[in-house]
Design a protein around this motif. Structure first.
Motif, PDB file in Angstrom:
ATOM      1  N   UNK A  44       0.689  -1.368   0.143  1.00  0.00           N
ATOM      2  CA  UNK A  44       0.008   0.089  -0.060  1.00  0.00           C
ATOM      3  C   UNK A  44       0.744   1.344  -0.073  1.00  0.00           C
ATOM      4  N   UNK A  45       1.625   0.931   1.090  1.00  0.00           N
ATOM      5  CA  UNK A  45       2.924   2.720   0.626  1.00  0.00           C
ATOM      6  C   UNK A  45       3.344   2.615  -0.363  1.00  0.00           C
ATOM      7  N   UNK A  46       3.640   1.761  -1.529  1.00  0.00           N
ATOM      8  CA  UNK A  46       4.722   1.951  -2.237  1.00  0.00           C
ATOM      9  C   UNK A  46       4.007   1.871  -3.439  1.00  0.00           C
ATOM     10  N   UNK A  47       2.826   1.880  -3.598  1.00  0.00           N
ATOM     11  CA  UNK A  47       1.363   1.941  -4.287  1.00  0.00           C
ATOM     12  C   UNK A  47       1.514   3.984  -4.282  1.00  0.00           C
ATOM     13  N   UNK A  48       0.966   4.522  -3.453  1.00  0.00           N
ATOM     14  CA  UNK A  48       1.048   6.188  -2.606  1.00  0.00           C
ATOM     15  C   UNK A  48       2.378   6.572  -3.581  1.00  0.00           C
ATOM     16  N   UNK A  49       3.593   6.068  -2.772  1.00  0.00           N
ATOM     17  CA  UNK A  49       4.961   6.190  -3.571  1.00  0.00           C
ATOM     18  C   UNK A  49       4.855   6.180  -4.897  1.00  0.00           C
ATOM     19  N   UNK A  50       4.946   5.082  -5.493  1.00  0.00           N
ATOM     20  CA  UNK A  50       4.352   5.352  -7.242  1.00  0.00           C
ATOM     21  C   UNK A  50       3.243   6.202  -7.749  1.00  0.00           C
ATOM     22  N   UNK A  51       2.089   6.927  -7.296  1.00  0.00           N
ATOM     23  CA  UNK A  51       1.520   7.253  -7.717  1.00  0.00           C
ATOM     24  C   UNK A  51       2.672   9.193  -8.060  1.00  0.00           C
ATOM     25  N   UNK A  52       3.014   8.794  -6.756  1.00  0.00           N
ATOM     26  CA  UNK A  52       4.067  10.454  -7.089  1.00  0.00           C
ATOM     27  C   UNK A  52       4.789  10.977  -7.914  1.00  0.00           C
ATOM     28  N   UNK A  53       5.502   9.480  -8.021  1.00  0.00           N
ATOM     29  CA  UNK A  53       6.804   9.184  -8.303  1.00  0.00           C
ATOM     30  C   UNK A  53       6.498   9.535 -10.179  1.00  0.00           C
ATOM     31  N   UNK A  54       5.275   8.735 -10.798  1.00  0.00           N
ATOM     32  CA  UNK A  54       4.801   8.559 -11.470  1.00  0.00           C
ATOM     33  C   UNK A  54       3.939   9.859 -12.570  1.00  0.00           C
ATOM     34  N   UNK A  55       3.882  10.734 -11.987  1.00  0.00           N
ATOM     35  CA  UNK A  55       3.708  12.177 -11.905  1.00  0.00           C
ATOM     36  C   UNK A  55       4.497  12.858 -12.241  1.00  0.00           C
ATOM     37  N   UNK A  56       5.550  12.888 -11.265  1.00  0.00           N
ATOM     38  CA  UNK A  56       6.894  13.261 -11.459  1.00  0.00           C
ATOM     39  C   UNK A  56       7.090  13.093 -12.575  1.00  0.00           C
ATOM     40  N   UNK A  57       7.630  11.600 -13.132  1.00  0.00           N
ATOM     41  CA  UNK A  57       8.371  11.473 -14.459  1.00  0.00           C
ATOM     42  C   UNK A  57       7.362  11.582 -15.354  1.00  0.00           C
ATOM     43  N   UNK A  58       6.832  12.281 -15.189  1.00  0.00           N
ATOM     44  CA  UNK A  58       5.555  11.967 -16.304  1.00  0.00           C
ATOM     45  C   UNK A  58       6.642  13.691 -16.945  1.00  0.00           C
ATOM     46  N   UNK A  59       6.521  15.230 -16.156  1.00  0.00           N
ATOM     47  CA  UNK A  59       6.888  15.623 -15.811  1.00  0.00           C
ATOM     48  C   UNK A  59       8.241  16.083 -16.278  1.00  0.00           C
ATOM     49  N   UNK A  60       9.252  14.890 -15.993  1.00  0.00           N
ATOM     50  CA  UNK A  60      10.152  14.990 -16.591  1.00  0.00           C
ATOM     51  C   UNK A  60       9.778  14.497 -17.941  1.00  0.00           C
ATOM     52  N   UNK A 117      17.583   6.100   5.234  1.00  0.00           N
ATOM     53  CA  UNK A 117      16.772   6.233   6.746  1.00  0.00           C
ATOM     54  C   UNK A 117      16.205   7.040   7.321  1.00  0.00           C
ATOM     55  N   UNK A 118      16.614   8.297   6.463  1.00  0.00           N
ATOM     56  CA  UNK A 118      16.181   9.251   7.801  1.00  0.00           C
ATOM     57  C   UNK A 118      15.208   9.951   6.884  1.00  0.00           C
ATOM     58  N   UNK A 119      14.579  10.138   5.162  1.00  0.00           N
ATOM     59  CA  UNK A 119      13.344  10.612   4.774  1.00  0.00           C
ATOM     60  C   UNK A 119      12.896   9.530   4.317  1.00  0.00           C
ATOM     61  N   UNK A 120      12.365   8.330   4.062  1.00  0.00           N
ATOM     62  CA  UNK A 120      11.919   7.615   3.779  1.00  0.00           C
ATOM     63  C   UNK A 120      12.018   7.753   2.499  1.00  0.00           C
ATOM     64  N   UNK A 121      10.738   7.614   2.042  1.00  0.00           N
ATOM     65  CA  UNK A 121      10.306   7.178   0.035  1.00  0.00           C
ATOM     66  C   UNK A 121      10.873   8.842  -0.433  1.00  0.00           C
ATOM     67  N   UNK A 122      10.444  10.109   0.479  1.00  0.00           N
ATOM     68  CA  UNK A 122      11.262  11.056   0.121  1.00  0.00           C
ATOM     69  C   UNK A 122      12.252  10.519   0.018  1.00  0.00           C
ATOM     70  N   UNK A 123      13.788  10.061   0.041  1.00  0.00           N
ATOM     71  CA  UNK A 123      15.183  10.303   0.075  1.00  0.00           C
ATOM     72  C   UNK A 123      15.451  10.136  -1.830  1.00  0.00           C
TER      73      UNK A 123
END
Length: 438
Positions: free
Chosen positions: A259-275, A390-396
């Protein structure tokens, strides 16, 4: 308004902008339909299945792209001047990409227990065979768009992906009841396989024959040895960039829950589209640089201006509206993905400079320097992400990408300025480029 419309029409008469705008339109279409697809997935599937589907698709794209992405630069560089060897170049690219991806996927399946619980859904002969098939299909699908772009037919790319996206969304809903534990992956792969048929008929039946007929008969097609030298420099660098795009999410999937990866992946996917918007004009720049090296400096300046003109407003909207955008998928997506989306969106600005520089290096066949820049960027992203995780989690991931792309943009800025000034001083870009060729 009339002046703006006249400017747009003037731009569309320039192959650099026509190709670049077509690829940007494709990114927008893919992004909008992608959001719709994942909204439907979040509605019809559980959070665990949503995350599992994201993870399996990411793994498929990782293995399919192992060689496919390295051929993106090579096909964009050599298809414009391929002449009678054009069909051979395309088929070799398809074959090598599929074979390499298939071998890597087979190794992944044989070591499946090492990759964590998320990927256990692929255990067994049937699921494993379907995953292997999906990797082969996606390898060819990845190269279709760059083949069309390299042959100056990028205007077909958004149409292809519009139809593909709509069919994919329809199938996602259609199989939700029958395949609650694998519908996301199935709905992604089957439309991809079907899309190969009409597009490759168009490529080999219509576009390639016309391209061969229009080729300059006095120009010798590139030799395989020349392309091999280019790939020997571009492949290590592209493989390194692949680690940023696909390996980082796969590593994150092994460290967090579904579930956590799904939420990470959605933000990552949107940012990758801008890239991708930053990369679209750069691909067109490589193609046009191959057709006319003497116009490379001028086209670099044009590409930078247009890319920033389009990307800056989108990045601004993404940074300011990140919580609202992600809240469409649910409050948990906004809470866990806002910082990541903002950081990765901001990182697109230095990425524009990097991509234009890399395209100039490809157009002038400076494979060694091309590899050095890409490997350096990938090492910086991976090292900073692993250090900060280890400090910021997925935001790293966001902090690592932003820091690394700012650093590399600063390091290459001097060389990029020299390329941009070549046309203004009357010096030949061919001479400048060939001096560092591999």
């Amino acid at each position: 308004m009339s002046n703006l419309w006249a400017k747009v029409l003037r731009d569309l008469r320039n192959p650099l902008f026509l190709q670049g705008y077509a690829l940007m339109a494709n990114t927008v279409i893919t992004g909008v339909l992608g959001m719709g697809y994942w909204l439907l997935a979040a509605h019809f599937y559980s959070p665990e299945e949503f995350g599992r589907g994201q993870a399996v698709i990411t793994a498929m794209r990782l293995f399919a792209s192992l060689t496919a992405l390295s051929f993106v630069g090579a096909l964009a560089r050599y298809l414009p001047i391929g002449g009678r060897r054009t069909p051979e170049l395309i088929l070799r690219g398809y074959g090598l990409a599929a074979a390499t991806g298939g071998v890597a996927a087979l190794g992944f399946l044989l070591t499946l227990p090492l990759w964590g619980k998320t990927y256990s859904v692929l255990a067994g002969f049937g699921p494993g065979l379907f995953f292997l098939f999906s990797v082969l299909v996606w390898a060819v699908f990845t190269l279709q768009d760059v083949v069309l772009t390299g042959l100056r037919r990028a205007t077909f790319v958004p149409l292809n992906n519009l139809i593909f996206g709509l069919v994919k969304m329809g199938m996602l809903v259609a199989v939700a009841g029958a395949l609650p534990s694998g519908g996301i992956f199935v709905s992604w792969v089957i439309p991809t396989a079907l899309a190969l048929i009409p597009i490759n008929w168009l490529i080999f039946g219509v576009i390639v024959p016309r391209h061969v007929r229009q080729a300059d008969p006095t120009q010798e097609p590139p030799r395989l040895r020349e392309i091999g030298r280019f790939l020997s420099g571009d492949f290590p660098g592209t493989l390194s960039m692949l680690a940023i795009v696909y390996l980082v999410p796969v590593v994150v999937a092994t460290q967090v829950g579904e579930a956590t990866f799904g939420r990470f992946s959605m933000a990552h996917t949107l940012a990758s589209m801008i890239e991708l918007l930053a990369m679209n004009m750069a691909v067109s720049l490589t193609v046009e640089g191959s057709f006319d090296r003497n116009a490379l400096a001028m086209n670099c300046r044009r590409a930078l201006r247009r890319a920033f003109m389009i990307v800056v407003p989108i990045v601004t909207v993404a940074i300011l509206g990140a919580p609202l955008i992600l809240r469409i998928f649910g409050d948990a997506f906004a809470e866990e993905g806002t910082t990541l989306l903002r950081l990765m969106a901001l990182a697109v600005l230095p990425r524009v400079l990097i991509e234009v520089y890399l395209s100039a290096l490809r157009a002038t066949s400076q494979a060694r320097l091309l590899a050095l820049v890409q490997i350096g960027l990938a090492v910086a992203v991976l090292a900073s992400t692993l250090t900060l995780f280890p400090i910021f989690g997925v935001n790293a991931v966001g902090y690592g990408v932003l820091f690394s792309q700012l650093l590399v943009a600063l390091l290459i800025f001097g060389n990029l300025r020299k390329i941009l000034k070549i046309g203004q001083t009357g010096r030949s870009v061919v001479t400048q480029g060939s001096s560092g060729a591999a």
